[in-house]
Design a protein around this motif. Sequence first.
Motif, PDB file in Angstrom:
ATOM      1  N   LEU A  72     -22.325  -5.690 -15.227  1.00  0.00           N
ATOM      2  CA  LEU A  72     -21.450  -5.795 -16.392  1.00  0.00           C
ATOM      3  C   LEU A  72     -20.845  -4.433 -16.728  1.00  0.00           C
ATOM      4  O   LEU A  72     -19.660  -4.346 -17.050  1.00  0.00           O
ATOM      5  CB  LEU A  72     -22.200  -6.374 -17.603  1.00  0.00           C
ATOM      6  CG  LEU A  72     -21.350  -6.565 -18.861  1.00  0.00           C
ATOM      7  CD1 LEU A  72     -20.136  -7.451 -18.602  1.00  0.00           C
ATOM      8  CD2 LEU A  72     -22.206  -7.123 -19.990  1.00  0.00           C
ATOM      9  N   SER A  73     -21.625  -3.373 -16.616  1.00  0.00           N
ATOM     10  CA  SER A  73     -21.067  -2.039 -16.889  1.00  0.00           C
ATOM     11  C   SER A  73     -19.969  -1.699 -15.882  1.00  0.00           C
ATOM     12  O   SER A  73     -18.969  -1.068 -16.239  1.00  0.00           O
ATOM     13  CB  SER A  73     -22.168  -0.972 -16.885  1.00  0.00           C
ATOM     14  OG  SER A  73     -22.679  -0.719 -15.598  1.00  0.00           O
ATOM     15  N   ILE A  74     -20.112  -2.125 -14.641  1.00  0.00           N
ATOM     16  CA  ILE A  74     -19.079  -1.887 -13.622  1.00  0.00           C
ATOM     17  C   ILE A  74     -17.798  -2.638 -13.985  1.00  0.00           C
ATOM     18  O   ILE A  74     -16.700  -2.069 -13.970  1.00  0.00           O
ATOM     19  CB  ILE A  74     -19.570  -2.327 -12.223  1.00  0.00           C
ATOM     20  CG1 ILE A  74     -20.749  -1.469 -11.756  1.00  0.00           C
ATOM     21  CG2 ILE A  74     -18.430  -2.346 -11.210  1.00  0.00           C
ATOM     22  CD1 ILE A  74     -20.444   0.006 -11.569  1.00  0.00           C
ATOM     23  N   ILE A  75     -17.932  -3.905 -14.322  1.00  0.00           N
ATOM     24  CA  ILE A  75     -16.754  -4.722 -14.634  1.00  0.00           C
ATOM     25  C   ILE A  75     -16.066  -4.223 -15.902  1.00  0.00           C
ATOM     26  O   ILE A  75     -14.842  -4.226 -16.001  1.00  0.00           O
ATOM     27  CB  ILE A  75     -17.142  -6.208 -14.735  1.00  0.00           C
ATOM     28  CG1 ILE A  75     -17.606  -6.701 -13.367  1.00  0.00           C
ATOM     29  CG2 ILE A  75     -15.976  -7.052 -15.254  1.00  0.00           C
ATOM     30  CD1 ILE A  75     -18.343  -8.012 -13.398  1.00  0.00           C
ATOM     31  N   ARG A  76     -16.861  -3.768 -16.852  1.00  0.00           N
ATOM     32  CA  ARG A  76     -16.282  -3.200 -18.087  1.00  0.00           C
ATOM     33  C   ARG A  76     -15.674  -1.824 -17.864  1.00  0.00           C
ATOM     34  O   ARG A  76     -14.978  -1.314 -18.718  1.00  0.00           O
ATOM     35  CB  ARG A  76     -17.377  -3.055 -19.145  1.00  0.00           C
ATOM     36  CG  ARG A  76     -17.784  -4.299 -19.805  1.00  0.00           C
ATOM     37  CD  ARG A  76     -18.804  -3.953 -20.865  1.00  0.00           C
ATOM     38  NE  ARG A  76     -19.114  -5.102 -21.662  1.00  0.00           N
ATOM     39  CZ  ARG A  76     -20.189  -5.206 -22.414  1.00  0.00           C
ATOM     40  NH1 ARG A  76     -21.060  -4.213 -22.483  1.00  0.00           N
ATOM     41  NH2 ARG A  76     -20.399  -6.285 -23.116  1.00  0.00           N
ATOM     42  N   ARG A  77     -16.019  -1.232 -16.747  1.00  0.00           N
ATOM     43  CA  ARG A  77     -15.624   0.135 -16.420  1.00  0.00           C
ATOM     44  C   ARG A  77     -16.249   1.142 -17.380  1.00  0.00           C
ATOM     45  O   ARG A  77     -15.672   2.158 -17.717  1.00  0.00           O
ATOM     46  CB  ARG A  77     -14.110   0.276 -16.373  1.00  0.00           C
ATOM     47  CG  ARG A  77     -13.483  -0.512 -15.242  1.00  0.00           C
ATOM     48  CD  ARG A  77     -12.028  -0.191 -15.069  1.00  0.00           C
ATOM     49  NE  ARG A  77     -11.533  -0.817 -13.878  1.00  0.00           N
ATOM     50  CZ  ARG A  77     -10.462  -1.596 -13.862  1.00  0.00           C
ATOM     51  NH1 ARG A  77      -9.775  -1.816 -14.955  1.00  0.00           N
ATOM     52  NH2 ARG A  77     -10.066  -2.124 -12.717  1.00  0.00           N
ATOM     53  N   ASP A  78     -17.464   0.816 -17.799  1.00  0.00           N
ATOM     54  CA  ASP A  78     -18.276   1.739 -18.578  1.00  0.00           C
ATOM     55  C   ASP A  78     -19.021   2.630 -17.588  1.00  0.00           C
ATOM     56  O   ASP A  78     -19.022   2.367 -16.383  1.00  0.00           O
ATOM     57  CB  ASP A  78     -19.331   0.988 -19.405  1.00  0.00           C
ATOM     58  CG  ASP A  78     -18.723   0.123 -20.503  1.00  0.00           C
ATOM     59  OD1 ASP A  78     -17.576   0.376 -20.908  1.00  0.00           O
ATOM     60  OD2 ASP A  78     -19.420  -0.806 -20.955  1.00  0.00           O
ATOM     61  N   GLN A  79     -19.702   3.625 -18.121  1.00  0.00           N
ATOM     62  CA  GLN A  79     -20.588   4.395 -17.255  1.00  0.00           C
ATOM     63  C   GLN A  79     -21.644   3.423 -16.734  1.00  0.00           C
ATOM     64  O   GLN A  79     -22.211   2.641 -17.506  1.00  0.00           O
ATOM     65  CB  GLN A  79     -21.250   5.529 -18.024  1.00  0.00           C
ATOM     66  CG  GLN A  79     -22.143   6.374 -17.150  1.00  0.00           C
ATOM     67  CD  GLN A  79     -22.620   7.619 -17.862  1.00  0.00           C
ATOM     68  OE1 GLN A  79     -22.082   8.016 -18.880  1.00  0.00           O
ATOM     69  NE2 GLN A  79     -23.657   8.220 -17.319  1.00  0.00           N
ATOM     70  N   ALA A  80     -21.899   3.470 -15.439  1.00  0.00           N
ATOM     71  CA  ALA A  80     -22.824   2.518 -14.828  1.00  0.00           C
ATOM     72  C   ALA A  80     -24.197   2.605 -15.481  1.00  0.00           C
ATOM     73  O   ALA A  80     -24.749   3.697 -15.656  1.00  0.00           O
ATOM     74  CB  ALA A  80     -22.937   2.775 -13.324  1.00  0.00           C
ATOM     75  N   GLU A  81     -24.713   1.441 -15.858  1.00  0.00           N
ATOM     76  CA  GLU A  81     -26.065   1.365 -16.423  1.00  0.00           C
ATOM     77  C   GLU A  81     -27.066   1.656 -15.314  1.00  0.00           C
ATOM     78  O   GLU A  81     -26.955   1.129 -14.215  1.00  0.00           O
ATOM     79  CB  GLU A  81     -26.328  -0.035 -16.994  1.00  0.00           C
ATOM     80  CG  GLU A  81     -25.506  -0.355 -18.224  1.00  0.00           C
ATOM     81  CD  GLU A  81     -26.033   0.300 -19.492  1.00  0.00           C
ATOM     82  OE1 GLU A  81     -27.138   0.877 -19.476  1.00  0.00           O
ATOM     83  OE2 GLU A  81     -25.318   0.237 -20.500  1.00  0.00           O
ATOM     84  N   THR A  82     -28.024   2.487 -15.615  1.00  0.00           N
ATOM     85  CA  THR A  82     -29.034   2.834 -14.627  1.00  0.00           C
ATOM     86  C   THR A  82     -30.344   2.134 -14.961  1.00  0.00           C
ATOM     87  O   THR A  82     -30.523   1.598 -16.052  1.00  0.00           O
ATOM     88  CB  THR A  82     -29.245   4.361 -14.582  1.00  0.00           C
ATOM     89  OG1 THR A  82     -29.585   4.809 -15.892  1.00  0.00           O
ATOM     90  CG2 THR A  82     -27.980   5.063 -14.112  1.00  0.00           C
ATOM     91  N   TYR A  83     -31.255   2.175 -14.012  1.00  0.00           N
ATOM     92  CA  TYR A  83     -32.548   1.532 -14.162  1.00  0.00           C
ATOM     93  C   TYR A  83     -33.355   2.211 -15.256  1.00  0.00           C
ATOM     94  O   TYR A  83     -33.378   3.437 -15.354  1.00  0.00           O
ATOM     95  CB  TYR A  83     -33.301   1.602 -12.828  1.00  0.00           C
ATOM     96  CG  TYR A  83     -34.638   0.920 -12.885  1.00  0.00           C
ATOM     97  CD1 TYR A  83     -34.716  -0.464 -12.798  1.00  0.00           C
ATOM     98  CD2 TYR A  83     -35.810   1.637 -13.051  1.00  0.00           C
ATOM     99  CE1 TYR A  83     -35.937  -1.112 -12.861  1.00  0.00           C
ATOM    100  CE2 TYR A  83     -37.038   1.000 -13.116  1.00  0.00           C
ATOM    101  CZ  TYR A  83     -37.092  -0.371 -13.023  1.00  0.00           C
ATOM    102  OH  TYR A  83     -38.296  -1.012 -13.096  1.00  0.00           O
TER     103      TYR A  83
END
Length: 176
Positions: A72-83
Motif C-alpha cells: 500500500l505504501s508503494i501504491i500510495r507513493r509514500d516512503q516504503a513501510e519497513t518491517y
Amino acid sequence: MMIQEKKAPATDQASIVYLMQNFANYNLWANTTLVNWLRTKPEAELEREMSSSFPSIKLTLNHIWQTQRYWLSIIRRDQAETYRDDSGSSKDVLDLIVEQSEELADFVGRMTKSALEDTTMIVSPWFQCDFQHFEYLVQVMNHSTYHRGQIITIGRQLGYEDAPMTDYNYYNIYGK
C-alpha cells in the motif's frame, strides 16, 4: 436441491476498476473472516510453533499485515513501510490485519482507472520492477490468500477442523 444462481452486478465502471475494488473488498472480507475464526481460539495456540514458512499463526498474520502495509505504501507513493519487529500480542496482530485490510480496501475503492493503470518503479534489494498499480494489488492480495491457506494448515496441525471458507468465488456468491 436448489442451485443458487448469482450474476455479476451490472456496472458502468471500467472492468479493471470493478475487479480491483471487488478484490480489495474480498481481501478485507477474507481476512476479517479468518480473524473472527481465530478469535475463538486460545491466544497461546496462535503463538504455538508449528512447521510452516512462518512458525506460528501469529507470525504468519504479522507477515501478511507487514506485506500489505508495504505494498500500500508503494501504491500510495509514500516512503516504503519497513518491517517492524514487534507488532504486540496476538490480539494486537488480529486487530492490525483487519484495520490494514480496511485501509487497503478504502484506498483501492477511491482509485480511478488511470490510477490503477499508473506505474511505480520499485528498486529493492530483492527485485526491481516498474509495473502498473493493479499488478501490485493483485500481488498483495494473492500473497495474503497464499498465507491464509498456510494459517488454515497450521490450524489443522493444531487440531482445528472448523476453518471458514474464504475463497474468492465463495465471497462473490455468499460473502457480499
